[in-house]
Design an enzyme around this catalytic site. Structure first.
Site, mmCIF file in Angstrom:
data_model
loop_
_atom_site.group_PDB
_atom_site.id
_atom_site.type_symbol
_atom_site.label_atom_id
_atom_site.label_comp_id
_atom_site.label_asym_id
_atom_site.label_seq_id
_atom_site.Cartn_x
_atom_site.Cartn_y
_atom_site.Cartn_z
ATOM 1 N N CYS A 148 0.823 -1.209 0.000
ATOM 2 C CA CYS A 148 0.000 0.000 0.000
ATOM 3 C C CYS A 148 0.853 1.253 0.000
ATOM 4 O O CYS A 148 0.346 2.350 -0.229
ATOM 5 C CB CYS A 148 -0.966 -0.013 1.164
ATOM 6 N N ASP A 180 -16.765 5.222 0.269
ATOM 7 C CA ASP A 180 -16.634 4.344 1.436
ATOM 8 C C ASP A 180 -15.583 3.286 1.085
ATOM 9 O O ASP A 180 -14.860 3.422 0.097
ATOM 10 C CB ASP A 180 -18.006 3.712 1.748
ATOM 11 N N ASP A 213 -16.794 -5.563 -24.045
ATOM 12 C CA ASP A 213 -17.242 -6.883 -23.598
ATOM 13 C C ASP A 213 -18.724 -6.856 -23.205
ATOM 14 O O ASP A 213 -19.453 -7.821 -23.422
ATOM 15 C CB ASP A 213 -16.428 -7.319 -22.366
ATOM 16 N N GLY A 236 -12.275 2.913 -7.516
ATOM 17 C CA GLY A 236 -11.073 2.503 -8.221
ATOM 18 C C GLY A 236 -9.881 2.473 -7.303
ATOM 19 O O GLY A 236 -10.013 2.620 -6.078
ATOM 20 N N HIS A 237 -8.741 2.280 -7.906
ATOM 21 C CA HIS A 237 -7.497 2.214 -7.150
ATOM 22 C C HIS A 237 -6.400 2.793 -8.031
ATOM 23 O O HIS A 237 -6.324 2.478 -9.215
ATOM 24 C CB HIS A 237 -7.185 0.752 -6.809
#
Ligand SMILES: Cc1cc2nc3c(=O)[nH]c(=O)nc-3n(C[C@H](O)[C@H](O)[C@H](O)COP(=O)(O)OP(=O)(O)OC[C@H]3O[C@@H](n4cnc5c(N)ncnc54)[C@H](O)[C@@H]3O)c2cc1C
Length: 761
Positions: free
Chosen positions: A420, A452, A493, A543-544
């Site tokens: 992280c 959240d 897709d 997202g990240h």
């Protein structure tokens, strides 16, 4: 600069790909400045070289001879290229405002946008005259005029307003070419009449007497009616009126005079001269703002206004590049000193030209050959990169950073943490996200507006969730476009399943660097993605974002479909007798590979990038409305790979007609030259699925069957009796290249576990 070259510290944004900026790109390409990224924004990928335009009009050169390919030049120079129209500058925020994408931040900006016709002072001119400026638009206008004159069965009279060098050359070049064209189709070239209007008492008022006399004679010999002291004061649909009271009828009218600055410059707050051009100091910095430079026609040198000519714009390139560099190094600028006398080589349509420099006058066919040689050499500087070495900047060339930036820059190149610890900082993330506007429909109970640990989303009754994920490394140095294409690719897709997009979560990696540069890249990428997701009705809910050695982006996308799968499209629903329809052309992998090797034309890449942004949504709807049960999207495994993914579960064979496959412009040429994506060899292994590969192998279209596609089109099995209607509907929906590319056959004696495809060459 590219990923891996270290952190980006400063941005130079070049607005317009004029004669000065191509020189700047070349200079920065040969001697990059560490930490400095150059971005060129231009409306047109092919920028015309003015010196060769008359030769192009006359038919001595073809289109590519006289245009510089900006995308290719930028690719070589390690610069970013954005094809867009600039519509303003926000100098407070230091951002360049674009017509179709978010504003682009700069540390230093430079304008080289040429001039714009100013026909406002002459009633009727805007409605009826064809302006030669801006020259980037000239080609299409010229081709249209050429077509009209050749098609028109009656004699044509052409009026040319403006008798400076550009007007005289244009007149004689047009006459030469049009007479040639008429002769070629068996018509009498004397049907053409030319009128040339000069507001001055002479033609070529800035040239010496001998040059003027020479052209007076040439114009008389060629039967051009020259109107001197004849300022055009009004233009009607088929005649001009002059201040001297003449009324002259015409069929076509060309405007080669009275250009001004682009209207949007007025909103920049930069000081302008009385024709609307940006006032610059002898350092090419604008009088108003030392961080904004201007060069070429759009610049007006304080105290010494120059003629609007390409020769000056070209010469400004070198001091401009030097001063952009110095502005970032915190060094004093150098002075641009315009040449007092400049050499003009003025052509007369045929392969003949006149030398004009101060009082010097010479003429001959040899002058044309000499000019031709100079011009071709000039153009080679922007297209034959093999000859150009790339040098390193001296170690003393380091951009000036403040303390905070220095800490961030050192940290960016130090060893980075994993886990992280490799997340992008919360402040950067929240600032980037604050600027994007994803839709947040009722179905999103917990989303980005009140984030959240995870998003919470409602599903409609009787619907099942369709889930897919796609992720790729950026293949073009343009975060906004990368975001758009990645989102479109991921949605493919969902549409291929006949589903409705519902939500998406993003995964992004960005190389470490200055916080504000990372924030900007993230904002650009996500706003590009959101523009596509919003249009598809798909809510970005989370997202990240992490650090990585390269820029990459992907999406986990969810869609919904009837839970009995009655409306779902599956790969396995092909039936013998169906025809195979592909909605978009193929060739993106080959073209991108060729672009990275500087082999592709920029306009081919433009078209490929456009195609990658075309959504498959309407194609999916169209297929569903035409009885389609089997569909897939053509992506990484190439057309053949994805077709085999359909034939296998459908237990059918298929036949592809190579000649009917829609292919992006340039892809065939590049395939013929041996260009291929790095994934292609893996795809080629599927050759075993082809029954009769040998006879087709020599055909370059064959290799494109294995070309991996980014955001490729949908491939569907359409009942044969509905194929024509389906293709017509696809075309109406905007899929101009949609085509029947083959048919589905009953299963043969498939010894192979995959069902065979035969290929018609
Ligand atoms: C027919 C003709 C023949 C000529 N022959 C000669 C000659 O032989 N020798 C000579 O010295 N001069 C010649 N000239 C003059 C010459 O064309 C100009 O002086 C020259 O083109 C100016 O160069 P520039 O670099 O300032 O801009 P341009 O060459 O006009 O380039 C401007 C660039 O900016 C881009 N652009 C414009 N607006 C925007 C925007 N809003 N956003 C993004 N991009 C934008 C354009 O696409 C273009 O790439 C000729 C002119 C004409 C019309």
């Amino acid at each position: 600069m590219r990923d891996g070259d270290g952190p980006v510290l400063r941005d130079i944004v070049l607005v317009g790909g004029g004669h000065s900026h191509v020189g700047v790109l070349r200079t920065f390409g040969m001697r990059p400045l560490p930490g400095v990224r150059v971005t060129l924004i231009c409306t047109d990928t092919d920028t015309p070289y003015s010196g060769m335009l008359p030769g192009y009009i006359a038919g001595h050169y073809d289109y590519d001879d006289v245009h510089i390919d900006l995308r290719r030049l930028a690719q070589w120079a390690g610069a970013r290229y954005y094809r867009d129209e600039v519509v303003g500058l926000d100098r407070t925020q230091r951002k360049v405002l674009c017509r179709s994408r978010p504003a682009i931040p700069y540390d230093v900006a430079s304008l080289n946008i040429g001039s714009t016709p100013d026909l406002s002072g002459v009633p009727g001119a805007s409605e009826h005259a064809v302006p030669v400026k801006p020259i980037r638009r000239f080609n299409e206008r010229w081709l249209a005029l050429l077509d009209r004159v050749v098609r028109e069965p009656t004699p044509t009279t052409i009026a040319i307003v403006g008798a400076g060098a550009a007007g005289v050359e244009t007149c004689l070049a047009m006459q030469y070419r049009l007479r040639d064209e008429l002769r070629r189709i068996g018509r009498n070239p004397d049907e053409l009449r030319f009128h040339l209007f000069s507001a001055d008492p002479t033609i070529l008022p800035t040239h010496n007497v001998a040059v003027r006399r020479a052209f007076d004679r040439i114009l008389v010999e060629r039967g051009v009616a020259v109107h001197l002291g004849a300022e055009v004061t009004e233009v009607e649909a088929s005649c001009v009126r002059t201040g001297a009271g003449e009324v002259v009828a015409f069929d076509e009218i060309l405007w080669v005079t009275q250009a001004g600055g682009a209207p949007w410059l007025r909103g920049t707050g930069l000081a302008l001269d009385d024709r609307g051009f940006v006032r610059v100091r002898d350092t090419l910095q604008t009088e108003t703002d030392p961080f904004v430079f201007a060069a070429g026609d759009c610049a007006s040198l304080s105290g010494a206004p120059l003629e609007k000519a390409g020769v000056f714009a070209v010469r400004m390139g070198k001091p401009l590049a030097e001063n952009l560099r110095r502005a970032l190094l915190g060094r004093p600028p150098v002075r641009y000193r315009p040449q007092r006398k400049w050499l003009a080589l003025i052509t007369s349509g045929d392969r003949h030209a006149v030398v004009s420099r101060g009082a010097l006058y010479l003429r001959g066919d040899w002058v044309w050959r000499w000019k031709d040689d100079i011009d071709r050499k000039f153009m080679r500087r922007f297209r034959e990169f093999g000859e150009m070495g790339k040098g390193a900047a001296p170690p003393t060339d380091r951009v000036a950073l403040d303390e905070n930036e220095t800490t961030q820059a050192i940290s960016a190149v130090a060893m980075r943490c994993g886990g992280c610890g490799a997340k992008v900082g919360a402040t950067v993330l929240s600032r980037a996200l604050a600027e994007i506007r994803p839709i947040e429909p009722e179905r999103v109970l917990v989303g980005l507006s009140a984030p959240d640990d995870a998003a919470v989303v409602k599903l409609p009754p009787h619907k099942a969730l369709v889930q897919s994920v796609d992720f790729f490394r950026a293949f073009v140095d343009d975060p906004w476009l990368t975001g758009r294409i990645a989102a479109n690719h991921a949605l493919g897709d969902i549409f291929a399943m006949g589903a409705q997009p519902w939500t998406a979560t993003a995964i992004v990696t960005l190389p470490p660097g200055l916080e504000r540069k990372i924030e900007e890249a993230l904002f650009q990428m996500l706003s590009g993605a959101v523009s596509v997701l919003n249009a598809a009705g798909c809510a970005l809910v989370g997202g990240h974002t992490g650090e990585g050695s390269e820029t990459s982006i992907g999406f986990a996308v969810a869609g919904v479909v009837d839970d009995d799968l009655a409306t779902a499209l599956r790969k396995g629903g092909l039936n013998p007798g169906d025809v195979l329809v592909l909605c978009k052309p193929i060739g993106t992998g080959t073209l991108l590979a060729a672009h990275s090797r500087l082999q592709a034309r920029g306009r081919w890449i433009d078209a490929a990038l456009e195609s990658m942004q075309v959504s498959n949504r309407d194609a999916g709807t169209c297929f569903a409305a035409h009885g389609v049960r089997a569909c897939t999207d053509v992506t990484g495994f190439g057309l053949l790979g994805h077709l085999v993914e359909m034939t296998k579960p459908s237990a059918v064979d298929a036949e592809i007609d190579l000649a009917r496959i829609p292919i992006l412009e340039g892809a065939l040429e590049m395939a013929r030259a041996g260009m291929a994506s790095s994934l292609q060899p893996a795809n080629v292994r599927l050759q075993r699925a082809i029954r009769d590969a040998e006879h087709a192998k020599g055909d370059p279209r064959f290799s494109l069957l294995f070309d991996p596609q980014t955001a490729g089109g949908l491939l569907a099995g359409v009942p044969a009796e509905r194929a024509d209607a389906c293709i017509a509907a696809l075309r109406v929906a905007g899929y101009a290249h949609a085509a029947v590319i083959g048919r589905v056959l009953p299963p043969g004696d498939a010894a192979e576990p995959i069902h065979v495809v035969s290929v018609r060459a």
